[in-house]
Enzyme design. Sequence first.
Site, PDB file in Angstrom:
ATOM      1  CB  ALA A 130       9.081  -1.737   3.737  1.00 38.90           C
ATOM      2  CB  THR A 158      -1.532   4.547  14.409  1.00 41.77           C
ATOM      3  OG1 THR A 158      -1.873   4.534  13.014  1.00 41.77           O
ATOM      4  CG2 THR A 158      -2.735   5.011  15.219  1.00 41.77           C
ATOM      5  NE  ARG A 243      -4.363  -7.918   7.726  1.00 42.62           N
ATOM      6  CZ  ARG A 243      -3.389  -8.631   7.197  1.00 42.62           C
ATOM      7  NH1 ARG A 243      -3.494  -9.939   7.103  1.00 42.62           N
ATOM      8  NH2 ARG A 243      -2.310  -8.035   6.734  1.00 42.62           N
ATOM      9  CD  GLN A 279     -39.925   0.223  -6.056  1.00 34.61           C
ATOM     10  OE1 GLN A 279     -39.706   0.542  -7.224  1.00 34.61           O
ATOM     11  NE2 GLN A 279     -40.710  -0.771  -5.741  1.00 34.61           N
ATOM     12  CD  GLN A 337     -25.974  10.430  -4.638  1.00 32.92           C
ATOM     13  OE1 GLN A 337     -24.834  10.782  -4.380  1.00 32.92           O
ATOM     14  NE2 GLN A 337     -26.708  11.016  -5.561  1.00 32.92           N
ATOM     15  CD  GLU A 364      -4.535  -3.536  11.967  1.00 32.92           C
ATOM     16  OE1 GLU A 364      -4.701  -4.769  11.976  1.00 32.92           O
ATOM     17  OE2 GLU A 364      -4.746  -2.809  12.932  1.00 32.92           O
TER      18      GLU A 364
HETATM   19  C1  FAD Z   1      -3.498   6.573   8.612  1.00 34.26           C
HETATM   20  C2  FAD Z   1      -2.597   5.402   8.530  1.00 34.26           C
HETATM   21  C3  FAD Z   1      -2.272   4.713   9.686  1.00 34.26           C
HETATM   22  C4  FAD Z   1      -1.335   3.688   9.654  1.00 34.26           C
HETATM   23  N1  FAD Z   1      -0.919   3.110  10.829  1.00 34.26           N
HETATM   24  C5  FAD Z   1       0.148   2.274  10.791  1.00 34.26           C
HETATM   25  C6  FAD Z   1       0.759   1.822  12.010  1.00 34.26           C
HETATM   26  O1  FAD Z   1       0.291   2.117  13.114  1.00 34.26           O
HETATM   27  N2  FAD Z   1       1.868   1.047  11.924  1.00 34.26           N
HETATM   28  C7  FAD Z   1       2.407   0.686  10.733  1.00 34.26           C
HETATM   29  O2  FAD Z   1       3.417   0.010  10.746  1.00 34.26           O
HETATM   30  N3  FAD Z   1       1.841   1.083   9.561  1.00 34.26           N
HETATM   31  C8  FAD Z   1       0.742   1.867   9.572  1.00 34.26           C
HETATM   32  N4  FAD Z   1       0.174   2.303   8.397  1.00 34.26           N
HETATM   33  C9  FAD Z   1       0.725   1.850   7.130  1.00 34.26           C
HETATM   34  C10 FAD Z   1      -0.247   0.995   6.322  1.00 34.26           C
HETATM   35  O3  FAD Z   1      -0.356  -0.280   6.859  1.00 34.26           O
HETATM   36  C11 FAD Z   1       0.240   1.039   4.870  1.00 34.26           C
HETATM   37  O4  FAD Z   1      -0.064   2.328   4.373  1.00 34.26           O
HETATM   38  C12 FAD Z   1      -0.384  -0.032   4.003  1.00 34.26           C
HETATM   39  O5  FAD Z   1       0.061  -1.298   4.390  1.00 34.26           O
HETATM   40  C13 FAD Z   1      -0.074   0.182   2.523  1.00 34.26           C
HETATM   41  O6  FAD Z   1       1.253   0.521   2.303  1.00 34.26           O
HETATM   42  P1  FAD Z   1       1.603   1.781   1.389  1.00 34.26           P
HETATM   43  O7  FAD Z   1       0.774   2.928   1.830  1.00 34.26           O
HETATM   44  O8  FAD Z   1       3.067   1.957   1.387  1.00 34.26           O
HETATM   45  O9  FAD Z   1       1.081   1.398  -0.069  1.00 34.26           O
HETATM   46  P2  FAD Z   1       1.861   0.525  -1.178  1.00 34.26           P
HETATM   47  O10 FAD Z   1       2.346  -0.737  -0.581  1.00 34.26           O
HETATM   48  O11 FAD Z   1       2.833   1.384  -1.877  1.00 34.26           O
HETATM   49  O12 FAD Z   1       0.681   0.161  -2.166  1.00 34.26           O
HETATM   50  C14 FAD Z   1       0.249   1.032  -3.228  1.00 34.26           C
HETATM   51  C15 FAD Z   1      -0.858   0.325  -3.994  1.00 34.26           C
HETATM   52  O13 FAD Z   1      -0.358  -0.875  -4.583  1.00 34.26           O
HETATM   53  C16 FAD Z   1      -1.137  -1.987  -4.179  1.00 34.26           C
HETATM   54  N5  FAD Z   1      -0.271  -3.155  -4.049  1.00 34.26           N
HETATM   55  C17 FAD Z   1       0.933  -3.229  -3.421  1.00 34.26           C
HETATM   56  N6  FAD Z   1       1.443  -4.448  -3.542  1.00 34.26           N
HETATM   57  C18 FAD Z   1       0.560  -5.176  -4.256  1.00 34.26           C
HETATM   58  C19 FAD Z   1       0.517  -6.531  -4.708  1.00 34.26           C
HETATM   59  N7  FAD Z   1       1.492  -7.410  -4.464  1.00 34.26           N
HETATM   60  N8  FAD Z   1      -0.562  -6.919  -5.413  1.00 34.26           N
HETATM   61  C20 FAD Z   1      -1.567  -6.069  -5.689  1.00 34.26           C
HETATM   62  N9  FAD Z   1      -1.589  -4.771  -5.302  1.00 34.26           N
HETATM   63  C21 FAD Z   1      -0.532  -4.345  -4.579  1.00 34.26           C
HETATM   64  C22 FAD Z   1      -1.737  -1.573  -2.843  1.00 34.26           C
HETATM   65  O14 FAD Z   1      -2.901  -2.297  -2.531  1.00 34.26           O
HETATM   66  C23 FAD Z   1      -2.019  -0.099  -3.101  1.00 34.26           C
HETATM   67  O15 FAD Z   1      -3.227   0.040  -3.783  1.00 34.26           O
HETATM   68  C24 FAD Z   1      -0.786   3.297   8.415  1.00 34.26           C
HETATM   69  C25 FAD Z   1      -1.166   3.956   7.240  1.00 34.26           C
HETATM   70  C26 FAD Z   1      -2.042   4.998   7.282  1.00 34.26           C
HETATM   71  C27 FAD Z   1      -2.391   5.713   6.003  1.00 34.26           C
END
Ligand code: FAD
Length: 380
Positions: A130, A158, A243, A279, A337, A364
């Site tokens: 999720a 985090t 955000r 330029q 760059q 976020e």
């Molecule tokens: C360094 C870091 C800090 C974080 N800190 C926190 C925190 O403090 N608390 C917390 O709860 N979470 C935290 N997160 C989690 C972060 O919010 C999620 O990584 C983010 O929401 C994306 O989820 P995912 O990585 O599982 O990617 P996924 O949801 O698996 O997405 C993979 C790709 O699919 C795309 N995608 C997914 N669904 C759709 C859709 N419906 N339409 C179009 N494109 C879509 C996404 O944009 C992405 O490009 C953190 C993440 C990182 C990397």
Amino acid sequence: MIDFRLDDKQLAIQAKYRDFTARWITPNARKYDLLAEFPWEVVKAAYKEGIMNGPLPTKFGGNGYSLIEGAIAAEELGAGCIGIGIGIEANTLALTPLLLAANEEQQKRFYGMIHEQQGVAAYALTEPNAGSDVQGIKSTAIRKGDKYIINGHKRFITNAEVSSFLTVFALTDPDRGSRSLSAIVVPTDSPGIEMKPHMLKMGQRASVQNEIIFHDVEVPVANLLGEEGHGFLIAMKTFDRTRNGVGSLALGAARTAYETAMEWSKKRIQFGKPISQQQIIGFMLADMATNIEAARSLVWRAASAFDHGDKKASMYSAMAKLYASDMAMKVATDAVQVMAGDGYSQDYLVEKIMRDVKLNQIYEGTNQVQRLVISKSIMK
Ligand SMILES: Cc1cc2nc3c(=O)[nH]c(=O)nc-3n(C[C@H](O)[C@H](O)[C@H](O)COP(=O)(O)OP(=O)(O)OC[C@H]3O[C@@H](n4cnc5c(N)ncnc54)[C@H](O)[C@@H]3O)c2cc1C
């Protein structure tokens, strides 16, 4: 009336955060990038100097900042180092659900704890299955008498390993799925919490993220924020407020990348003149300056919409995060760059900024998700 001039209070906030950044963040940016550790010394100094928890009410140890004041402050933190800045700002992310939904007793107890310990909290929403799809959360908090028993798996959280408590989102009735998503405060020293070592990552290495597994973790029912089933709303309303901060941090980092490239380009002589006088380089710098100004206008517009209770504040906040982080990625890449070999080296911070700002396009809610929020809003 539209007036982009800052008032005296806003100017004072900007000056205070700029001064703190110059003394504490910029000088430590490379150090924590290499150490990949939570910057406790900076956070303690931030507490001492009234930099922490800016948007929280003063009665809970914050500065009671409006969103526009918070945006001005966050831009300055980002100008020093987003990783350290997020170590400070992620506290606001974790504490905002309490601001939105905690009762007075809970606010006193948990804000009191954070303030007394001069500590941090963590916001635990994301799970292995999720990420963007918050409704896919599977962690559970099942009520037994006056306790919730929490089981589940969170990741990318985090500040988790350094936090006093976690604001955890879990299902109180798995049969009802995400309609039973609830926000519960879980002290990090609770028995049954397995905290994995923090992840190694590309940038923002001063902020730490952990995977957490909950094995029958017991917390009092008195730690539930709001009502059972209000978790999804609390999580989304939290993002509406925070955000903009992600956009502001990116904006600050872009500003530093641009200023570094600009100064460097005036001194670097090739073909008998400073490269700033080529330029094509001058146009790149002009685009950077323009895009930074455009992003700041949108970030402030979004903050102002929120502060004035505009019905579209959530959409503007998504736009600000989306535009400012995409802009910062482009500006940082162009700064590298312009500076070419020097840009790519660790002698300057632009390579670090390029690695750092990538993350603002992801957390976020990814920028694809921001586009979903915006498209839903404009189609209404
Ligand atoms: C360094 C870091 C800090 C974080 N800190 C926190 C925190 O403090 N608390 C917390 O709860 N979470 C935290 N997160 C989690 C972060 O919010 C999620 O990584 C983010 O929401 C994306 O989820 P995912 O990585 O599982 O990617 P996924 O949801 O698996 O997405 C993979 C790709 O699919 C795309 N995608 C997914 N669904 C759709 C859709 N419906 N339409 C179009 N494109 C879509 C996404 O944009 C992405 O490009 C953190 C993440 C990182 C990397």
